[in-house]
Structures are given as structure tokens and as C-alpha cells.
Design an enzyme around this catalytic site. Structure first.
Site, PDB file in Angstrom:
ATOM      1  N   GLU A  40      44.965  51.938  61.456  1.00  0.00           N
ATOM      2  CA  GLU A  40      45.020  51.913  62.917  1.00  0.00           C
ATOM      3  C   GLU A  40      43.991  52.902  63.463  1.00  0.00           C
ATOM      4  O   GLU A  40      44.114  54.104  63.278  1.00  0.00           O
ATOM      5  CB  GLU A  40      46.431  52.278  63.379  1.00  0.00           C
ATOM      6  CG  GLU A  40      46.612  52.348  64.876  1.00  0.00           C
ATOM      7  CD  GLU A  40      48.018  52.788  65.262  1.00  0.00           C
ATOM      8  OE1 GLU A  40      48.152  53.519  66.268  1.00  0.00           O
ATOM      9  OE2 GLU A  40      48.980  52.415  64.552  1.00  0.00           O
ATOM     10  N   LYS A 128      57.310  51.619  66.512  1.00  0.00           N
ATOM     11  CA  LYS A 128      56.904  52.895  65.927  1.00  0.00           C
ATOM     12  C   LYS A 128      57.736  53.996  66.579  1.00  0.00           C
ATOM     13  O   LYS A 128      57.599  54.251  67.779  1.00  0.00           O
ATOM     14  CB  LYS A 128      55.413  53.134  66.147  1.00  0.00           C
ATOM     15  CG  LYS A 128      54.535  52.169  65.349  1.00  0.00           C
ATOM     16  CD  LYS A 128      53.070  52.417  65.593  1.00  0.00           C
ATOM     17  CE  LYS A 128      52.600  53.684  64.925  1.00  0.00           C
ATOM     18  NZ  LYS A 128      51.140  53.881  65.092  1.00  0.00           N
TER      19      LYS A 128
END
Length: 205
Positions: A40, A128
Site C-alpha cells: 500500500e 483496517k
């Protein structure tokens, strides 16, 4: 199996938050060699779209996404750059709509049961939970009690020494940050150091 499911196979993803990335493709290669396939790149990095495009421009075997996406404009530019998934630090119905239209997996940041419920209602692939280190592994056990269907990823303060405890508590995966990709090693293109760190992190899982 969907490409995004490689995160579940590794039980980990790397989060890159750095001001300098000399070679995003080489970084992707290095992390894959170390056993972490999902990467990411965050919008806190200048010109992050260029790094996403470079990391996806050749067959590195990496799943490359955009993180810290705050606005619909950022979401669209990340997708234009070739991002395979989008991650936001909080809840955003507008970004969820863009991801759904593009059929791109979406992760949203949340911490409380109510926030996780909202994220699930927005159709996220995973939530998340941030900051995971502050909450501790027991937070995940408690969240998954009434929401066992939630795919939770522990993010924030995760290192090789504590990663396994979050997985044991039910976390789907964990996020590896600066302990695996230190800013100084990245700026120096010290791929051997990053590869070693990634391997140690993966082995700890």
C-alpha cells in the site's frame, strides 16, 4: 481466488509511508521476495500516483494499492495510476461508491463497533482497525464476538514481535510498516535490508 485474497494467504501487507521512494518497482520486487505480496503506497508520499504506476508497470507479482485516500479525487487518480485496491483511514461513502463502480477492493479504517458496522454496510472488502497497537489484541476478540463475519486487518504499531498475537486474536492480516521498510533503508535503496526485514516479519506469522 481473487487477487486480493493473497493478503489472507500472506496474513500481511506492507504499508509504505515515506517522503522518498527511489524505485517503487524494485521495492515491490524486494517485498515479494521477502514474502509480502500486497503493498500500500500512501497519499502522504509526494507524487504517489507515479510510484503506483511504476510498481504496476512490470510483473513484480505484487498487489499494489493506494492508501490514506481522503477524497474522491484521490481515489480516481489512484485508479487511473493502476491501483489494485484502495484504502482509506476512515469512512467515506463517496469513495466507497467510486471503488464499487470500478470493481476495486476497498479497505476502510475504523476503530469502534459502530464504525465497523458502517464500513461493512458500505461494502468494504476489509476493515483496517487503527491504531491496533493502542487497542491491543483483545480489542479484536471483542469486536469479532458480535461481528464474526468482519474481515479485520490490524494496522498501526505492528512489528514482528507482536504480529502473531493479533492473528491469534482473530485478525485476518496485519500491516507491516516502518519496521519492515525503514525510511532510511528505502532512501538508500538498501534492498537487502528490506528483503531481510520482510522475511523476518513473514516468518514471525
Amino acid at each position: 481466488m481473487a487477487e486480493i485474497d493473497i493478503i489472507g494467504g500472506d496474513r500481511a501487507m506492507a504499508l509504505i509511508r515515506a517522503s522518498v521512494i527511489p524505485d517503487a518497482a524494485a521495492l515491490a520486487d524486494t517485498l515479494v521476495e521477502g514474502g509480502i505480496h500486497a503493498i500500500e503506497f500512501t497519499f502522504t508520499t509526494p507524487d504517489v500516483e507515479t510510484h503506483i504506476a511504476r510498481a504496476t508497470s512490470r510483473e513484480t507479482g505484487a498487489l499494489v494499492g493506494a492508501g490514506s485516500v481522503l477524497t474522491p479525487a484521490q481515489a480516481r487518480s489512484a485508479l487511473d495510476a493502476g491501483a489494485h485496491f484502495i484504502a482509506t483511514p476512515g469512512l467515506s461513502p463517496q469513495i466507497a461508491e467510486i471503488a464499487a463502480e470500478a470493481s476495486v477492493p476497498l479497505m476502510m479504517g475504523a476503530f469502534t463497533p459502530s464504525e465497523i458496522m458502517q464500513a461493512l454496510a458500505l461494502g468494504v472488502w476489509a476493515v483496517k482497525v487503527f491504531p491496533a497497537q493502542t487497542a491491543g489484541p483483545d480489542h479484536f476478540r471483542h469486536l469479532l464476538g458480535p461481528m464474526p463475519m468482519a474481515r479485520l486487518i490490524a494496522s498501526g504499531g505492528i512489528v514482528a514481535e507482536n504480529a502473531r498475537s493479533f492473528l491469534n486474536a482473530g485478525s485476518y492480516a496485519v500491516t507491516a510498516g516502518s519496521s519492515v521498510v525503514p525510511a532510511e533503508s528505502l532512501a538508500a535503496s538498501d534492498w537487502d535490508d528490506i528483503r531481510r526485514r520482510a522475511g523476518e516479519f513473514a516468518a514471525a506469522l
